[in-house]
Structure formats: C-alpha cells, structure tokens
Motif scaffolding. Structure first.
Motif, PDB file in Angstrom:
ATOM      1  N   CYS A   1      -7.860   5.420   0.363  1.00  0.00           N
ATOM      2  CA  CYS A   1      -6.454   5.046   0.215  1.00  0.00           C
ATOM      3  C   CYS A   1      -5.699   6.081  -0.610  1.00  0.00           C
ATOM      4  O   CYS A   1      -5.252   5.793  -1.726  1.00  0.00           O
ATOM      5  CB  CYS A   1      -6.334   3.671  -0.431  1.00  0.00           C
ATOM      6  SG  CYS A   1      -7.187   2.380   0.483  1.00  0.00           S
TER       7      CYS A   1
ATOM      8  N   TRP B   1     -13.661 -12.641  -0.448  1.00  0.00           N
ATOM      9  CA  TRP B   1     -12.518 -11.997   0.196  1.00  0.00           C
ATOM     10  C   TRP B   1     -11.254 -12.831   0.100  1.00  0.00           C
ATOM     11  O   TRP B   1     -10.242 -12.464   0.637  1.00  0.00           O
ATOM     12  CB  TRP B   1     -12.836 -11.725   1.654  1.00  0.00           C
ATOM     13  CG  TRP B   1     -13.596 -10.472   1.824  1.00  0.00           C
ATOM     14  CD1 TRP B   1     -14.932 -10.301   1.642  1.00  0.00           C
ATOM     15  CD2 TRP B   1     -13.070  -9.193   2.181  1.00  0.00           C
ATOM     16  NE1 TRP B   1     -15.261  -8.998   1.878  1.00  0.00           N
ATOM     17  CE2 TRP B   1     -14.146  -8.297   2.209  1.00  0.00           C
ATOM     18  CE3 TRP B   1     -11.790  -8.717   2.486  1.00  0.00           C
ATOM     19  CZ2 TRP B   1     -13.996  -6.959   2.524  1.00  0.00           C
ATOM     20  CZ3 TRP B   1     -11.649  -7.394   2.806  1.00  0.00           C
ATOM     21  CH2 TRP B   1     -12.736  -6.519   2.822  1.00  0.00           C
TER      22      TRP B   1
ATOM     23  N   VAL C   1      -7.287 -10.118  -8.316  1.00  0.00           N
ATOM     24  CA  VAL C   1      -7.612  -8.731  -8.657  1.00  0.00           C
ATOM     25  C   VAL C   1      -6.435  -8.058  -9.359  1.00  0.00           C
ATOM     26  O   VAL C   1      -6.586  -7.347 -10.336  1.00  0.00           O
ATOM     27  CB  VAL C   1      -7.999  -7.938  -7.392  1.00  0.00           C
ATOM     28  CG1 VAL C   1      -8.086  -6.465  -7.711  1.00  0.00           C
ATOM     29  CG2 VAL C   1      -9.337  -8.423  -6.876  1.00  0.00           C
ATOM     30  N   ILE C   2      -5.265  -8.298  -8.815  1.00  0.00           N
ATOM     31  CA  ILE C   2      -4.069  -7.786  -9.483  1.00  0.00           C
ATOM     32  C   ILE C   2      -3.486  -8.925 -10.309  1.00  0.00           C
ATOM     33  O   ILE C   2      -3.118  -9.959  -9.783  1.00  0.00           O
ATOM     34  CB  ILE C   2      -3.020  -7.342  -8.464  1.00  0.00           C
ATOM     35  CG1 ILE C   2      -3.581  -6.273  -7.537  1.00  0.00           C
ATOM     36  CG2 ILE C   2      -1.775  -6.852  -9.168  1.00  0.00           C
ATOM     37  CD1 ILE C   2      -3.703  -4.922  -8.131  1.00  0.00           C
TER      38      ILE C   2
ATOM     39  N   LEU D   1      -2.551   5.310  -2.400  1.00  0.00           N
ATOM     40  CA  LEU D   1      -2.592   4.716  -3.739  1.00  0.00           C
ATOM     41  C   LEU D   1      -3.218   5.654  -4.764  1.00  0.00           C
ATOM     42  O   LEU D   1      -2.754   5.756  -5.887  1.00  0.00           O
ATOM     43  CB  LEU D   1      -3.402   3.410  -3.714  1.00  0.00           C
ATOM     44  CG  LEU D   1      -2.718   2.198  -3.104  1.00  0.00           C
ATOM     45  CD1 LEU D   1      -3.649   1.008  -3.133  1.00  0.00           C
ATOM     46  CD2 LEU D   1      -1.430   1.873  -3.857  1.00  0.00           C
TER      47      LEU D   1
ATOM     48  N   PRO E   1      -7.711   0.311  -6.498  1.00  0.00           N
ATOM     49  CA  PRO E   1      -6.267   0.262  -6.773  1.00  0.00           C
ATOM     50  C   PRO E   1      -5.926  -0.588  -7.995  1.00  0.00           C
ATOM     51  O   PRO E   1      -5.069  -0.209  -8.802  1.00  0.00           O
ATOM     52  CB  PRO E   1      -5.669  -0.363  -5.511  1.00  0.00           C
ATOM     53  CG  PRO E   1      -6.654  -0.080  -4.442  1.00  0.00           C
ATOM     54  CD  PRO E   1      -8.000  -0.057  -5.099  1.00  0.00           C
ATOM     55  N   ALA E   2      -6.618  -1.723  -8.142  1.00  0.00           N
ATOM     56  CA  ALA E   2      -6.329  -2.595  -9.284  1.00  0.00           C
ATOM     57  C   ALA E   2      -6.644  -1.871 -10.582  1.00  0.00           C
ATOM     58  O   ALA E   2      -5.891  -1.936 -11.559  1.00  0.00           O
ATOM     59  CB  ALA E   2      -7.149  -3.880  -9.185  1.00  0.00           C
TER      60      ALA E   2
ATOM     61  N   TYR F   1     -13.630  -3.322   0.336  1.00  0.00           N
ATOM     62  CA  TYR F   1     -12.995  -4.089  -0.737  1.00  0.00           C
ATOM     63  C   TYR F   1     -12.734  -3.190  -1.943  1.00  0.00           C
ATOM     64  O   TYR F   1     -11.667  -3.221  -2.558  1.00  0.00           O
ATOM     65  CB  TYR F   1     -13.909  -5.263  -1.101  1.00  0.00           C
ATOM     66  CG  TYR F   1     -13.291  -6.203  -2.089  1.00  0.00           C
ATOM     67  CD1 TYR F   1     -11.976  -6.609  -1.956  1.00  0.00           C
ATOM     68  CD2 TYR F   1     -14.024  -6.679  -3.169  1.00  0.00           C
ATOM     69  CE1 TYR F   1     -11.406  -7.470  -2.863  1.00  0.00           C
ATOM     70  CE2 TYR F   1     -13.462  -7.538  -4.091  1.00  0.00           C
ATOM     71  CZ  TYR F   1     -12.160  -7.930  -3.928  1.00  0.00           C
ATOM     72  OH  TYR F   1     -11.592  -8.776  -4.835  1.00  0.00           O
TER      73      TYR F   1
ATOM     74  N   THR G   1      -9.750  -0.888  -1.121  1.00  0.00           N
ATOM     75  CA  THR G   1      -8.428  -1.491  -0.916  1.00  0.00           C
ATOM     76  C   THR G   1      -7.994  -2.386  -2.077  1.00  0.00           C
ATOM     77  O   THR G   1      -6.810  -2.687  -2.196  1.00  0.00           O
ATOM     78  CB  THR G   1      -8.396  -2.336   0.375  1.00  0.00           C
ATOM     79  OG1 THR G   1      -9.435  -3.313   0.317  1.00  0.00           O
ATOM     80  CG2 THR G   1      -8.594  -1.467   1.592  1.00  0.00           C
ATOM     81  N   HIS G   2      -8.918  -2.820  -2.905  1.00  0.00           N
ATOM     82  CA  HIS G   2      -8.532  -3.754  -3.956  1.00  0.00           C
ATOM     83  C   HIS G   2      -9.005  -3.333  -5.340  1.00  0.00           C
ATOM     84  O   HIS G   2      -8.231  -3.277  -6.283  1.00  0.00           O
ATOM     85  CB  HIS G   2      -9.071  -5.153  -3.644  1.00  0.00           C
ATOM     86  CG  HIS G   2      -8.401  -5.781  -2.479  1.00  0.00           C
ATOM     87  ND1 HIS G   2      -8.735  -5.476  -1.186  1.00  0.00           N
ATOM     88  CD2 HIS G   2      -7.388  -6.680  -2.396  1.00  0.00           C
ATOM     89  CE1 HIS G   2      -7.955  -6.154  -0.371  1.00  0.00           C
ATOM     90  NE2 HIS G   2      -7.135  -6.891  -1.068  1.00  0.00           N
TER      91      HIS G   2
ATOM     92  N   MET H   1       0.824  -1.207   0.000  1.00  0.00           N
ATOM     93  CA  MET H   1       0.000   0.000   0.000  1.00  0.00           C
ATOM     94  C   MET H   1       0.863   1.263   0.000  1.00  0.00           C
ATOM     95  O   MET H   1       0.423   2.323  -0.383  1.00  0.00           O
ATOM     96  CB  MET H   1      -0.841  -0.045   1.274  1.00  0.00           C
ATOM     97  CG  MET H   1      -2.266   0.306   1.114  1.00  0.00           C
ATOM     98  SD  MET H   1      -3.078  -0.607  -0.183  1.00  0.00           S
ATOM     99  CE  MET H   1      -4.631   0.224  -0.132  1.00  0.00           C
TER     100      MET H   1
END
Lengths: 268, 372
Positions: free
Chosen positions: A246, A153, A160-161, A249, B61-62, B54, B57-58, A32
């Motif tokens: 965030c 989750w 996702v990445i 990011l 960003p993705a 979610y 945080t995911h 992060m």
C-alpha cells in the motif's frame, strides 16, 4: 439508491477539469487514497468511491452474481464514470482495482485517457511458467481463514484505528469507517480477487498505462509488476522505493510524484 | 536478557519490518532459529497470506497513522508450518525529528482464546441457521394463511393487500379469504387473531377453514360467525379473534351484500356517487362470550359501489407522535380513489404506512370489492 449513494462517491477539485478517479483495493476503502487524491485537486476533478461491500457503500446493493467476477466491479466503475458524465478519465486502481481498471478501460476505451496501476496482479496464483506469488495452498488458506476466522476480519478489524486526541486529523468519520468491510462480502470478494486470471485482458488496454510497483511487496512481487508492464502495449513501470502493498499509505509522497509525472503532462 | 525470560514473544523490527531482535520465548513458541530471522526476514513474512493482507491494509497503516496497534489477531507460521494463533501489540518509535526508527512488538499466545472464538463462531452460525429456518417456516406458514392473489370473480373487481408487522420474521395474526360457495355466491372474510407467532397461526388456520366449511351449511354471515365462535371456544386455545364476513350474491344482475361483524371494525361502503360510510352492526368478539349475538346487515350494491374490509392495523396505525390513523383518514383515502379495487387497496396501504413512517407495528390487511 443512486450510483452516487451506492458507492459513497466523493468529488472534489476543479469542476470541469480532467477527471482522475481513484479505485481502492481489497480490504480497503476510499480512505486508502486520503494522502494522494487531495494532491490532484489543484488541476483535476478528483473522484473517490467505495466498492460495494466496503466503506460507506450500500451493502444492500451487493449482488453475489454481479460481483461474482471482477467484471461486475468494472461495470460499477463504468456506471460511475457515465453517471458523473466523465470523459478523458485518468483511472488509478490499487491492488485488485488495477485489474478492475483494466477491464473497465478495455470495455469502454473512449472514456479513458490514462490508466495507473498501483501494485497490480493479473493472477495471484502461480501457474506454469508464471509466478504470481501465491500457491494454491496459500489461497486456500486465505479463503479458509476468511471463512473460519472472520472474528479477525470483522470485530477485531474495526478497532485497529482508534480515536486519538493527539492526532485531530483522525476525525471521527475516519476512525468509524477506515477500511470497514462487511465480512461476508469480504469473503466473496477475496475469492473473486485471488482466483481471477486477467492475464489475457492486459493486451486489450489501448490507453497509456503506468505500473507503480513497490520494491518489496508481499502481495504483488516485482516480477508480477514487470509482467503487467510487458503485457500492456506501451506501458511504463516506476519502481517505488517502498515496502509493502500500500504505497498510497506507506509512501504517499513517492506515489503522488510518480502519478503526477505520468498524468500532469499537458497540465499546468 | 530480561527480554528472553518474559512470558510473551517480543520482537523489534526496522520501520520496514525487518526483524532486528527476537526473544527466546518467541523462538521457543515458533521453532524458528534466531539466525534465520534476524536481519533476514520481515515480520510480515512470518504470516500466512490472509494475515499478510491484513497486515498490509490495516496493521501497518494503523501503526504509521497512530503509532500503536493493539490486540491484533494474527497467526504466525511456525518453522514446521504449524500456525500459532497470537494477539499482537505494536508501537512505532520515532526519532526526535519524527522519522520512524523502530517497531516494538509484543506477541501473546492466543491458542485457547482462538479455540473459544471458534466455538462462539460455530454457535453463532448454528443460531443464524436456526433463525433462518424459523423465518422460512414462518413465511411458508404465512403463505398458507393468505391467498396469494384473490380469485377472479365474475362481475366483481376484488383486490387485497396484506403486510405483516415488523420485518416479516413472525407470522402475523391477520387473515383474509375470498371463496365461492355457488354460482354468483361468494364469501369475503377478513379477521384478526389475537397475538402472533405459531400459536396464533394455528388459530388463524382453524378460523379460515371453519368459515369455509360453515359457509356451505349456513346462508347468513351471522350463522357462520356463530359456528366459528363455537369452534374457537371448543378449541384448546385462549386466543380470541375478530372477523368481518360479507356474503355477496347476484340475482337478476344485481349484487347484494350481507355483512356481519364480530369485534371487528365495520367495513366501509362507498357508493358510486357519495361519501364512504360504515356498513353493518358491531358484534362481540369470537371465542370469548358464552351467548354471543351477531347480526346481518343487507345492502344492495350498484355498479361502481365499493366495499372495503380492513383490520385495525389500518385504523390504529400510530403516528410518531402517538396519534391514531383513524376512520376519517381511511374514509378520505377511500373517497379520493375511485379507480380499480387494486388502486384503492394500494392507496390505503401506502397512506397508512406513510402515516407510520414506514414502520408498521401491527399487521395490515385490506380487501376491496368493487361492483363492475
């Protein structure tokens, strides 16, 4: 298992310089900070790590009793700081790690020089005369969703990445571990995070503190950031023109600049 | 518009997530009105709390990182508060100079899929619970087959170690027992039932209790083994067993051991001054042959003498390259460690585990008896 391995601690920057320690939030890991932490390597000893249960941490070290409150996580931060023999520490905590940072600094203020809280919330639940942004029903649903739908989750989270040949900077290491979270631990960590009430701890922070608040944060609203600023003696707040929870990011430049403005005083 | 007729939800948002366009399918699924969404709400506002975290945080960003996010499992909060399980694909479009311009998102109804996942999850949980019960049962059973600590024997120093193969989920076939028959009259037995699991455990329990009962009626270890052999052949099992049995008696202050073996590695006797050597004579397996003959070997034990009984999990421990641990390595460890019985036992266990890089494929049992 040493503290260094337990938290996959990474140290970079200038050896012996003032340390700046970055702590990640719920559902994340130290990646992060990858757009922010390196920007301090010119003048600081930069430390990043994973909380137990996240990223490259040692899952076997997870102890439900120790990590049943945020104090257990704060103890980890203190153990890291002691293990690396860091003094005069700048501690940067994102999301739930903001309160973990508050607890760590309050417990051992002599180790710390400054505290930066990114998107902090001392209490997610609404309360009499306090707006945390979450109703009891919200939190109950969150915990339930983590409980009943951890497919969303865990297995669904991992891809996702994905590897991307056009973006070589997304190395295999990052794609493999980006915000990897053990579902069982995530569930427990969510309970601790979203049911904690650290409002009374804010007054115990004796070091200069900066609150970084996004204008449009769905997890920690502006009013909560203001509450934190007002409750910590002498704290300042910078409102980042960034959406989301965030900014490390979504707005790394602004985040870096705000932190730098606060911590670089007295540094070249 | 074509958008409105496609059988999936379609949204476009600003890079910050504010809804710019919403198709009719999405509105029909969720019950939201276009005018309540467009320009007013962000996509993340339509998610319940778990989804929002979610998303932050995911998902977001993705999308920023790689320009796409695919098959993200979320729930959308409908106008009436209902949750619609969806799968979401998004792409981030950028201007020529790379500035994010627009996020396009396709939303697929995943109600059936989610139900199926829930069923799988429930089945997984049931299987995990069942596995946990089986492990608990195995461990409980194991504890009944192995004495938790060897008894205190006046004049002798007794220590034992037992390590089941693998991860402890299965009941092993090795067993040992140390018990008193009369004053200054003790039996040490150590054996290995073929196989593992519950069926082996039944035979192990039978063997252990048979030895205890037979030792009362028979002085000689060979007679005890003979009785055990008869019982095993009479029992409804195909499993065979190996065992070594030592009867230790003290008369006029001197310990004597009588040792008999059935298909089992011979125990090592290390004199107080001298090199370890096997003691006893090999005998046939138990529960297999019609007319087995077992024999006793008598030895006198002096203070400092040490008798080591072990299963083949020790000597047949395999190195990564396939080589066996063997009698010589065991004898060397026994020769080297002259401390209390517990030290000798621990040293053997540690050495054989190290030899196998910590991954023992067979159960390991060791009982060490040193004369004080």
């Amino acid at each position: 298992m040493t503290v260094v391995d337990r938290h996959d601690i990474r140290v970079s920057g200038v050896p012996g310089a003032q340390p700046i320690v970055f702590a990640h939030g719920f559902g994340c890991d130290q990646h992060m900070w990858r757009h922010v932490a390196p920007r301090f390597e010119d003048a600081f000893t930069v430390v990043t790590f994973d909380h137990v249960g996240a990223g490259g941490s040692d899952l076997a070290a997870y102890d439900p009793v120790r990590y049943g409150t945020l104090d257990g996580y704060a103890q980890d931060v203190l153990e890291i700081v002691r293990k690396l023999d860091l003094r005069d520490v700048v501690l940067v905590g994102h999301s739930v790690s903001a309160m973990i940072g508050v607890l760590a600094v309050a417990a051992e203020p002599d180790r710390f020089d400054k505290l930066v809280l990114v998107g902090p919330s001392p209490r997610y639940l609404d309360d009499d005369g306090y707006t945390g942004g979450f109703t009891r029903a919200d939190v109950a649903e969150l915990l339930e969703s983590l409980d009943s739908n951890y497919l969303g989750w865990s297995s669904a989270m991992a891809p996702v990445i994905m590897g991307n040949v056009d973006r070589p900077e997304l190395g295999a290491e990052l794609t493999a571990s980006f915000c990897r979270t053990d579902p069982d631990i995530a569930r427990r960590f969510a309970r601790v995070t979203f049911l904690s009430d650290n409002r009374a701890d804010l007054a115990r922070v004796p070091v200069p503190t900066l609150v970084l608040q996004c204008t449009d944060d769905v997890i920690a609203p502006v009013a909560v950031g203001q509450y934190v600023r007002d409750a910590i003696p002498g704290a300042r707040m910078v409102l980042l023109d960034a959406t989301g929870h965030c900014p490390n990011l979504s707005a790394p430049e602004a985040t870096t600049a705000a932190i730098a403005g606060f911590v670089r005083a007295g540094h070249p | 518009m074509l958008d409105d007729r496609v059988p999936c939800g379609y949204l476009s948002t600003t890079p910050d997530g504010v809804l710019v366009r919403v198709n009719a399918t999405f509105l029909a699924w969720t019950g939201h009105r276009r005018e309540d969404l467009v320009g007013r709400r962000r996509f993340v506002d339509l998610l319940p709390v778990g989804g929002r975290i979610y998303h932050e945080t995911h998902y977001a960003p993705a999308l920023r990182l790689q320009g796409t996010a695919r098959e993200i499992a979320l729930e959308v909060v409908c106008a009436d508060g209902r949750r619609l399980p969806v799968l979401v694909n998004s792409v981030l479009e950028r201007d020529a100079d790379g500035t994010p311009r627009l996020i396009r998102t396709a939303v697929f109804d995943a109600t059936e899929r989610r139900r199926y996942e829930q069923e799988m999850l429930a089945a997984t949980r049931r299987a995990e619970a069942s596995e946990a019960r089986a492990v608990e049962l195995a461990q409980t059973l194991q504890q009944t087959l192995i004495p938790p600590t060897p008894p205190q024997v006046p004049g002798l120093d007794v220590a034992a170690a037992y390590r089941p193969a693998g991860d402890g989920r299965h009941v092993g076939g090795d067993f040992y027992d140390v018990f008193q028959v009369a004053t200054d009259d003790w039996v040490v037995v150590l054996g290995d039932v073929q196989g593992k699991g519950v069926e082996a455990a039944v035979v192990t329990a039978l063997a252990r209790h048979t030895v205890r009962a037979a030792a009362v009626d028979h002085d000689a270890p060979r007679q005890v083994l003979h009785t055990l052999d008869q019982v095993l052949r009479g029992a409804a099992t195909d499993r065979f067993c190996t065992a070594v049995l030592a009867r230790l008696r003290r008369t006029d202050g001197t310990w004597r051991a009588s040792v008999a073996c059935a298909g089992h590695p011979l125990p090592l006797l290390r004199p107080s001054a001298g090199h370890p050597a096997p003691v006893g004579r090999h005998g046939p397996l138990l529960g297999v042959f019609p007319q087995p003959v077992f024999s006793d070997t008598e030895v006198t034990l002096a203070p400092g003498d040490t008798l080591v009984l072990f299963t083949d999990g020790v000597t047949e421990g395999r190195h990564r390259r396939g080589e066996l641990y063997g009698n010589d390595r065991l004898a060397a460890v026994v020769a080297e460690h002259r401390g209390p019985a517990a030290d000798v036992t621990d040293a053997i266990l540690a050495d054989v585990l190290r030899y196998q890089s910590g991954d023992a494929r067979d159960d390991i049992a060791v009982v060490t008896v040193a004369v004080l």
